[in-house]
Motif scaffolding. Sequence first.
Motif, PDB file in Angstrom:
ATOM      1  N   ASP A  24       0.809  -1.217   0.000  1.00  0.00           N
ATOM      2  CA  ASP A  24       0.000   0.000   0.000  1.00  0.00           C
ATOM      3  C   ASP A  24       0.846   1.273   0.000  1.00  0.00           C
ATOM      4  O   ASP A  24       0.306   2.372  -0.046  1.00  0.00           O
ATOM      5  N   LEU A  25       2.161   1.105   0.064  1.00  0.00           N
ATOM      6  CA  LEU A  25       3.036   2.266   0.153  1.00  0.00           C
ATOM      7  C   LEU A  25       3.806   2.527  -1.133  1.00  0.00           C
ATOM      8  O   LEU A  25       4.613   3.445  -1.201  1.00  0.00           O
ATOM      9  N   ARG A  26       3.537   1.738  -2.154  1.00  0.00           N
ATOM     10  CA  ARG A  26       4.287   1.877  -3.402  1.00  0.00           C
ATOM     11  C   ARG A  26       4.056   3.228  -4.064  1.00  0.00           C
ATOM     12  O   ARG A  26       4.907   3.713  -4.817  1.00  0.00           O
ATOM     13  N   ALA A  27       2.914   3.839  -3.784  1.00  0.00           N
ATOM     14  CA  ALA A  27       2.617   5.146  -4.384  1.00  0.00           C
ATOM     15  C   ALA A  27       3.622   6.214  -3.953  1.00  0.00           C
ATOM     16  O   ALA A  27       3.835   7.203  -4.663  1.00  0.00           O
ATOM     17  N   LEU A  28       4.273   6.003  -2.798  1.00  0.00           N
ATOM     18  CA  LEU A  28       5.270   6.966  -2.338  1.00  0.00           C
ATOM     19  C   LEU A  28       6.438   7.080  -3.310  1.00  0.00           C
ATOM     20  O   LEU A  28       7.104   8.119  -3.369  1.00  0.00           O
ATOM     21  N   SER A  29       6.674   6.009  -4.069  1.00  0.00           N
ATOM     22  CA  SER A  29       7.779   6.031  -5.030  1.00  0.00           C
ATOM     23  C   SER A  29       7.524   7.036  -6.154  1.00  0.00           C
ATOM     24  O   SER A  29       8.443   7.398  -6.886  1.00  0.00           O
ATOM     25  N   GLN A  30       6.277   7.498  -6.285  1.00  0.00           N
ATOM     26  CA  GLN A  30       5.925   8.470  -7.324  1.00  0.00           C
ATOM     27  C   GLN A  30       6.046   9.916  -6.826  1.00  0.00           C
ATOM     28  O   GLN A  30       5.628  10.842  -7.513  1.00  0.00           O
ATOM     29  N   ARG A  31       6.629  10.072  -5.637  1.00  0.00           N
ATOM     30  CA  ARG A  31       6.812  11.412  -5.070  1.00  0.00           C
ATOM     31  C   ARG A  31       8.303  11.675  -4.908  1.00  0.00           C
ATOM     32  O   ARG A  31       8.877  11.511  -3.823  1.00  0.00           O
ATOM     33  N   PRO A  32       8.976  12.085  -5.976  1.00  0.00           N
ATOM     34  CA  PRO A  32      10.442  12.217  -5.974  1.00  0.00           C
ATOM     35  C   PRO A  32      10.992  13.193  -4.944  1.00  0.00           C
ATOM     36  O   PRO A  32      12.050  12.946  -4.362  1.00  0.00           O
ATOM     37  N   LEU A  33      10.284  14.304  -4.712  1.00  0.00           N
ATOM     38  CA  LEU A  33      10.790  15.272  -3.731  1.00  0.00           C
ATOM     39  C   LEU A  33      10.779  14.672  -2.326  1.00  0.00           C
ATOM     40  O   LEU A  33      11.715  14.881  -1.540  1.00  0.00           O
ATOM     41  N   LEU A  34       9.718  13.943  -2.008  1.00  0.00           N
ATOM     42  CA  LEU A  34       9.639  13.291  -0.706  1.00  0.00           C
ATOM     43  C   LEU A  34      10.747  12.250  -0.565  1.00  0.00           C
ATOM     44  O   LEU A  34      11.406  12.173   0.481  1.00  0.00           O
ATOM     45  N   MET A  35      10.969  11.466  -1.628  1.00  0.00           N
ATOM     46  CA  MET A  35      12.000  10.433  -1.581  1.00  0.00           C
ATOM     47  C   MET A  35      13.395  11.040  -1.447  1.00  0.00           C
ATOM     48  O   MET A  35      14.234  10.537  -0.714  1.00  0.00           O
ATOM     49  N   ARG A  36      13.619  12.141  -2.147  1.00  0.00           N
ATOM     50  CA  ARG A  36      14.933  12.785  -2.048  1.00  0.00           C
ATOM     51  C   ARG A  36      15.145  13.363  -0.649  1.00  0.00           C
ATOM     52  O   ARG A  36      16.214  13.216  -0.063  1.00  0.00           O
ATOM     53  N   GLY A  37      14.118  14.011  -0.130  1.00  0.00           N
ATOM     54  CA  GLY A  37      14.241  14.561   1.219  1.00  0.00           C
ATOM     55  C   GLY A  37      14.475  13.483   2.261  1.00  0.00           C
ATOM     56  O   GLY A  37      15.307  13.650   3.164  1.00  0.00           O
ATOM     57  N   ALA A  38      13.748  12.370   2.131  1.00  0.00           N
ATOM     58  CA  ALA A  38      13.921  11.270   3.076  1.00  0.00           C
ATOM     59  C   ALA A  38      15.317  10.666   2.949  1.00  0.00           C
ATOM     60  O   ALA A  38      15.956  10.328   3.959  1.00  0.00           O
ATOM     61  N   SER A  39      15.813  10.543   1.719  1.00  0.00           N
ATOM     62  CA  SER A  39      17.150   9.994   1.502  1.00  0.00           C
ATOM     63  C   SER A  39      18.209  10.866   2.153  1.00  0.00           C
ATOM     64  O   SER A  39      19.105  10.369   2.851  1.00  0.00           O
ATOM     65  N   LEU A  40      18.115  12.169   1.931  1.00  0.00           N
ATOM     66  CA  LEU A  40      19.091  13.088   2.517  1.00  0.00           C
ATOM     67  C   LEU A  40      18.988  13.089   4.042  1.00  0.00           C
ATOM     68  O   LEU A  40      19.996  13.222   4.746  1.00  0.00           O
ATOM     69  N   GLY A  41      17.766  12.939   4.541  1.00  0.00           N
ATOM     70  CA  GLY A  41      17.591  12.874   5.985  1.00  0.00           C
ATOM     71  C   GLY A  41      18.262  11.657   6.592  1.00  0.00           C
ATOM     72  O   GLY A  41      18.923  11.748   7.633  1.00  0.00           O
TER      73      GLY A  41
END
Length: 220
Positions: free
Chosen positions: A142-159
């Motif tokens: 149910d969380l795969r849709a998060l992969s379509q939010r690049p800004l969120l993924m980049r922010g989480a990665s940097l965090g």
Amino acid sequence: MTFDLALRLTEVLLAVALIQRGAEDVRHGPGLFGTQILCGAALICGLWPAIVVLWGLGLVQLARFRGPYNGGSDKMVLLVMTCVMAAHLVPALAEVALAYLAVQLVLSYAVSGWVKLRNPDWRDGTALREVFAFSIYPNSEDLRALSQRPLLMRGASLGVIGFELAMPLALLSQGTLWAALGVAALFHLSNGLLLGLNRFVWAWLAAFPALIWFQAHLLG
């Protein structure tokens, strides 16, 4: 935190990690993993010689599955078991064993952060997007849709990178250490809930008391 308390808490948290793993895998080997559960319970009750049996079982599992079949969490559990066993079997080196565990815990974060920092896929969030998009764990469906939010993924990665690289700074004071361990606990818990990496939670938490003791010992 005193050394004795740190060692005892490490044993209890380690036993919880081993019981959890044993319960998940008991169907694949009732004798092997059933014994692990029983020895984990014995360790919680304060019967420290059980750690020797558990360490031996860990080696048997490495041979049976041709290495740590659950990756980093198995390696961390084996490290904690080795340090706890050394602390009991060689009392003269007990503090050295727990200090070694504390240092390895800090390095586990710092090195992981450094590796991610050098990887452009982690810096721009691509790696994390792929984790969410292609994870094999059912509780991530149910969380795969998060992969379509690049800004969120980049922010989480940097965090994540920033948190892991900053972990050595937690040794500067008791306040920073507790804050860092709180973030670390939430990090592992979220990985367990979102990505199914539940074994990492207890594996890393088991080493936290050693770091709390070690930092207090350093500051005197």
